[in-house]
Motif scaffolding. Structure first.
Motif, PDB file in Angstrom:
ATOM      1  N   UNK A  92       0.861  -1.169   0.000  1.00  0.00           N
ATOM      2  CA  UNK A  92       0.000   0.000   0.000  1.00  0.00           C
ATOM      3  C   UNK A  92       0.901   1.222   0.000  1.00  0.00           C
ATOM      4  N   UNK A  93       0.675   2.117  -0.931  1.00  0.00           N
ATOM      5  CA  UNK A  93       1.486   3.315  -1.073  1.00  0.00           C
ATOM      6  C   UNK A  93       0.731   4.516  -0.524  1.00  0.00           C
ATOM      7  N   UNK A  94       1.411   5.290   0.315  1.00  0.00           N
ATOM      8  CA  UNK A  94       0.816   6.442   0.977  1.00  0.00           C
ATOM      9  C   UNK A  94       1.537   7.718   0.577  1.00  0.00           C
ATOM     10  N   UNK A  95       0.780   8.731   0.220  1.00  0.00           N
ATOM     11  CA  UNK A  95       1.326  10.043  -0.031  1.00  0.00           C
ATOM     12  C   UNK A  95       1.475  10.791   1.285  1.00  0.00           C
ATOM     13  N   UNK A  96       2.557  11.536   1.419  1.00  0.00           N
ATOM     14  CA  UNK A  96       2.860  12.270   2.643  1.00  0.00           C
ATOM     15  C   UNK A  96       3.261  13.696   2.312  1.00  0.00           C
ATOM     16  N   UNK A  97       2.817  14.618   3.145  1.00  0.00           N
ATOM     17  CA  UNK A  97       3.228  16.004   3.035  1.00  0.00           C
ATOM     18  C   UNK A  97       3.720  16.515   4.369  1.00  0.00           C
ATOM     19  N   UNK A  98       4.765  17.325   4.337  1.00  0.00           N
ATOM     20  CA  UNK A  98       5.349  17.921   5.530  1.00  0.00           C
ATOM     21  C   UNK A  98       5.358  19.430   5.355  1.00  0.00           C
ATOM     22  N   UNK A  99       4.796  20.129   6.329  1.00  0.00           N
ATOM     23  CA  UNK A  99       4.732  21.585   6.237  1.00  0.00           C
ATOM     24  C   UNK A  99       5.206  22.211   7.538  1.00  0.00           C
ATOM     25  N   UNK A 100       6.247  22.995   7.446  1.00  0.00           N
ATOM     26  CA  UNK A 100       6.758  23.746   8.585  1.00  0.00           C
ATOM     27  C   UNK A 100       5.991  25.051   8.676  1.00  0.00           C
ATOM     28  N   UNK A 101       5.340  25.270   9.804  1.00  0.00           N
ATOM     29  CA  UNK A 101       4.527  26.478   9.979  1.00  0.00           C
ATOM     30  C   UNK A 101       5.220  27.512  10.849  1.00  0.00           C
ATOM     31  N   UNK A 102       6.231  27.116  11.581  1.00  0.00           N
ATOM     32  CA  UNK A 102       7.041  28.016  12.383  1.00  0.00           C
ATOM     33  C   UNK A 102       8.325  27.288  12.731  1.00  0.00           C
ATOM     34  N   UNK A 104       9.023  26.282  15.484  1.00  0.00           N
ATOM     35  CA  UNK A 104       8.723  25.370  16.582  1.00  0.00           C
ATOM     36  C   UNK A 104       7.567  24.421  16.287  1.00  0.00           C
ATOM     37  N   UNK A 105       7.060  24.423  15.069  1.00  0.00           N
ATOM     38  CA  UNK A 105       5.923  23.572  14.758  1.00  0.00           C
ATOM     39  C   UNK A 105       5.977  23.112  13.311  1.00  0.00           C
ATOM     40  N   UNK A 106       5.538  21.883  13.090  1.00  0.00           N
ATOM     41  CA  UNK A 106       5.429  21.322  11.755  1.00  0.00           C
ATOM     42  C   UNK A 106       4.223  20.403  11.699  1.00  0.00           C
ATOM     43  N   UNK A 107       3.622  20.328  10.537  1.00  0.00           N
ATOM     44  CA  UNK A 107       2.457  19.470  10.334  1.00  0.00           C
ATOM     45  C   UNK A 107       2.769  18.399   9.303  1.00  0.00           C
ATOM     46  N   UNK A 108       2.215  17.227   9.512  1.00  0.00           N
ATOM     47  CA  UNK A 108       2.332  16.120   8.575  1.00  0.00           C
ATOM     48  C   UNK A 108       0.951  15.691   8.116  1.00  0.00           C
TER      49      UNK A 108
END
Length: 120
Positions: A92-102, A104-108
């Motif tokens: 099973x293949x999963x797409x992933x995104x990583x976003x640095x918002x500051x 001190x914080x990052x979202x996946x």
């Protein structure tokens, strides 16, 4: 709240090709890096390919020379072109995104997964 929608999986014979697509609900320009992970039955997930907002890429050794990751910023879409597929690529293949918002914080973010099955 960011959504990643995947498509392109399926059943293919060994030696064949597939192209996976991952479309984000926001501009991927604001996502620092996107990649593809896969998880085979009974195994841990592994990183397959990754591309940064600046265009740098990296691949798992097992797929180098066979898989290519790319992005189309205008379409908010990341692709994984897979060639010379082998049964060992079944997962099973999963797409992933990583976003640095500051600093001190990052979202996946994760897609729902798409099944790739390679028959011998």
């Amino acid at each position: 709240q960011v959504q990643l929608v995947e498509s392109g999986g399926g059943l293919v014979q060994a030696g064949g090709s597939l192209r996976l697509s991952c479309t984000a609900s926001i501009s991927i320009f604001s996502i620092n890096a996107m990649g593809w992970y896969r998880q085979a039955t009974g195994k841990q997930p592994e990183l397959v390919a990754r591309i940064t907002s600046g265009g740098s890429t990296n691949y798992a050794d097992s797929v180098k020379g066979r898989f290519t990751i790319s992005r189309d910023n205008a379409k908010n879409t990341v692709y994984l072109q897979m060639t010379s597929l082998a049964p060992e690529d079944t997962a099973v293949y999963y797409c992933n995104g990583e976003r640095t918002v500051s600093t001190m914080a990052a979202h996946a973010y994760w897609g729902q997964g798409t099944q790739v099955t390679v028959s011998s």
